[in-house]
Design a protein around this motif. Structure first.
Motif, PDB file in Angstrom:
ATOM      1  N   GLN A  71       4.509   6.469  13.611  1.00 11.52           N
ATOM      2  CA  GLN A  71       4.953   5.321  12.832  1.00 11.52           C
ATOM      3  C   GLN A  71       3.698   4.548  12.440  1.00 11.52           C
ATOM      4  OE1 GLN A  71       7.377   3.269  15.710  1.00 11.52           O
ATOM      5  NE2 GLN A  71       9.249   4.201  14.924  1.00 11.52           N
ATOM      6  N   TYR A  72       3.699   3.984  11.241  1.00 10.45           N
ATOM      7  CA  TYR A  72       2.526   3.282  10.720  1.00 10.45           C
ATOM      8  C   TYR A  72       2.933   1.924  10.168  1.00 10.45           C
ATOM      9  CZ  TYR A  72       0.557   7.963  10.856  1.00 10.45           C
ATOM     10  OH  TYR A  72       0.133   9.193  11.274  1.00 10.45           O
ATOM     11  N   ILE A  73       2.140   0.915  10.461  1.00 15.28           N
ATOM     12  CA  ILE A  73       2.260  -0.400   9.832  1.00 15.28           C
ATOM     13  C   ILE A  73       0.903  -0.684   9.191  1.00 15.28           C
ATOM     14  CG2 ILE A  73       2.488  -2.885  10.189  1.00 15.28           C
ATOM     15  CD1 ILE A  73       4.493  -2.268  12.407  1.00 15.28           C
ATOM     16  N   ILE A  74       0.939  -0.982   7.897  1.00 18.74           N
ATOM     17  CA  ILE A  74      -0.285  -1.219   7.131  1.00 18.74           C
ATOM     18  C   ILE A  74      -0.032  -2.439   6.249  1.00 18.74           C
ATOM     19  CG2 ILE A  74      -1.872  -0.257   5.406  1.00 18.74           C
ATOM     20  CD1 ILE A  74      -0.760   2.555   6.348  1.00 18.74           C
ATOM     21  N   PHE A  75      -0.994  -3.351   6.201  1.00 18.56           N
ATOM     22  CA  PHE A  75      -0.850  -4.489   5.297  1.00 18.56           C
ATOM     23  C   PHE A  75      -2.215  -5.055   4.943  1.00 18.56           C
ATOM     24  CE2 PHE A  75      -0.320  -6.211   9.590  1.00 18.56           C
ATOM     25  CZ  PHE A  75      -1.235  -7.245   9.613  1.00 18.56           C
ATOM     26  N   GLY A  76      -2.215  -5.856   3.897  1.00 16.30           N
ATOM     27  CA  GLY A  76      -3.444  -6.509   3.473  1.00 16.30           C
ATOM     28  C   GLY A  76      -3.445  -6.747   1.987  1.00 16.30           C
ATOM     29  N   GLY A  77      -4.653  -6.963   1.456  1.00 14.03           N
ATOM     30  CA  GLY A  77      -4.797  -7.197   0.033  1.00 14.03           C
ATOM     31  C   GLY A  77      -6.046  -7.991  -0.264  1.00 14.03           C
ATOM     32  N   GLY A  78      -6.119  -8.469  -1.478  1.00 14.51           N
ATOM     33  CA  GLY A  78      -7.285  -9.201  -1.937  1.00 14.51           C
ATOM     34  C   GLY A  78      -7.046 -10.693  -2.040  1.00 14.51           C
ATOM     35  N   GLN A  79      -8.103 -11.394  -2.479  1.00 16.81           N
ATOM     36  CA  GLN A  79      -8.058 -12.845  -2.646  1.00 16.81           C
ATOM     37  C   GLN A  79      -7.822 -13.540  -1.303  1.00 16.81           C
ATOM     38  OE1 GLN A  79      -8.230 -14.303  -5.981  1.00 16.81           O
ATOM     39  NE2 GLN A  79      -8.847 -12.250  -6.542  1.00 16.81           N
TER      40      GLN A  79
END
Length: 182
Positions: A91-99
């Motif tokens: 199972q994978y949890i991935i998050f994030g982004g820019g700014q």
């Protein structure tokens, strides 16, 4: 008191005593690591109300955080996985982004700069990946960066999000926290 009455009273007292016994299992949120800001290298959340922490090793660390202050106004990626047991797929949890340039609250959006994903390779094909629109029809939540200290090399925060796609159970991640030494 007649014998039958004494036996009945004894049985009732025993049943009452047994009904008061409860296991003192900790609440799900109490099974998560503390929400710290010290670079403790911890991650945890509730996934549909159940404790979820990284577990296992598949040729790379099960909790990785990268931050690039020079890309896209500050780019953060949190990637983690777990193998619930030796015979279960990951199972994978991935998050994030820019700014993301300073501590503060940053919304997750369905399409755009900040996203959250969940993958469960043990599910049927339709419901194994909650990643991109148009298959994913709902993504909302918040990433709150509580510490972003490049001099000390520490990033920490909290998060919560909900993901939905038709034909699948809703994924609700709550009480999330991470604390990582960069």
């Amino acid at each position: 008191m007649p014998l039958n009455s004494r036996i009945t009273a004894l049985l009732l007292a025993t049943l009452l005593g047994l009904s008061q016994c409860k296991k003192n299992e900790p609440a799900p949120v109490d099974q998560l690591p503390s929400a710290t800001q010290t670079g403790a290298n911890t991650f945890g959340c509730l996934l549909n109300g159940q404790p979820w922490t990284p577990k296992g090793y598949y040729s790379r660390p099960n909790f990785i955080v990268t931050y690039d202050p020079g890309y896209d106004g500050g780019s953060l990626q949190v990637r983690t996985y777990r193998y619930p047991d030796d015979s279960s797929p990951g199972q994978y949890i991935i998050f994030g982004g820019g700014q993301i340039a300073k501590p503060g609250a940053y919304p997750f959006v369905l399409k755009g700069n900040r996203e959250a994903f969940f993958v469960d390779l043990g599910q049927q094909t339709l419901c194994k990946e909650f990643e991109e629109a148009p298959a994913l029809t709902y993504r909302a939540g918040t990433l709150t960066v509580t510490r972003l200290d490049l001099n000390a090399g520490i990033i920490a925060g909290t998060f919560a999000f909900t993901l939905y796609k038709p034909g699948c159970d809703t994924i609700k991640v709550t009480q999330g926290r991470f604390d990582k030494k960069l």
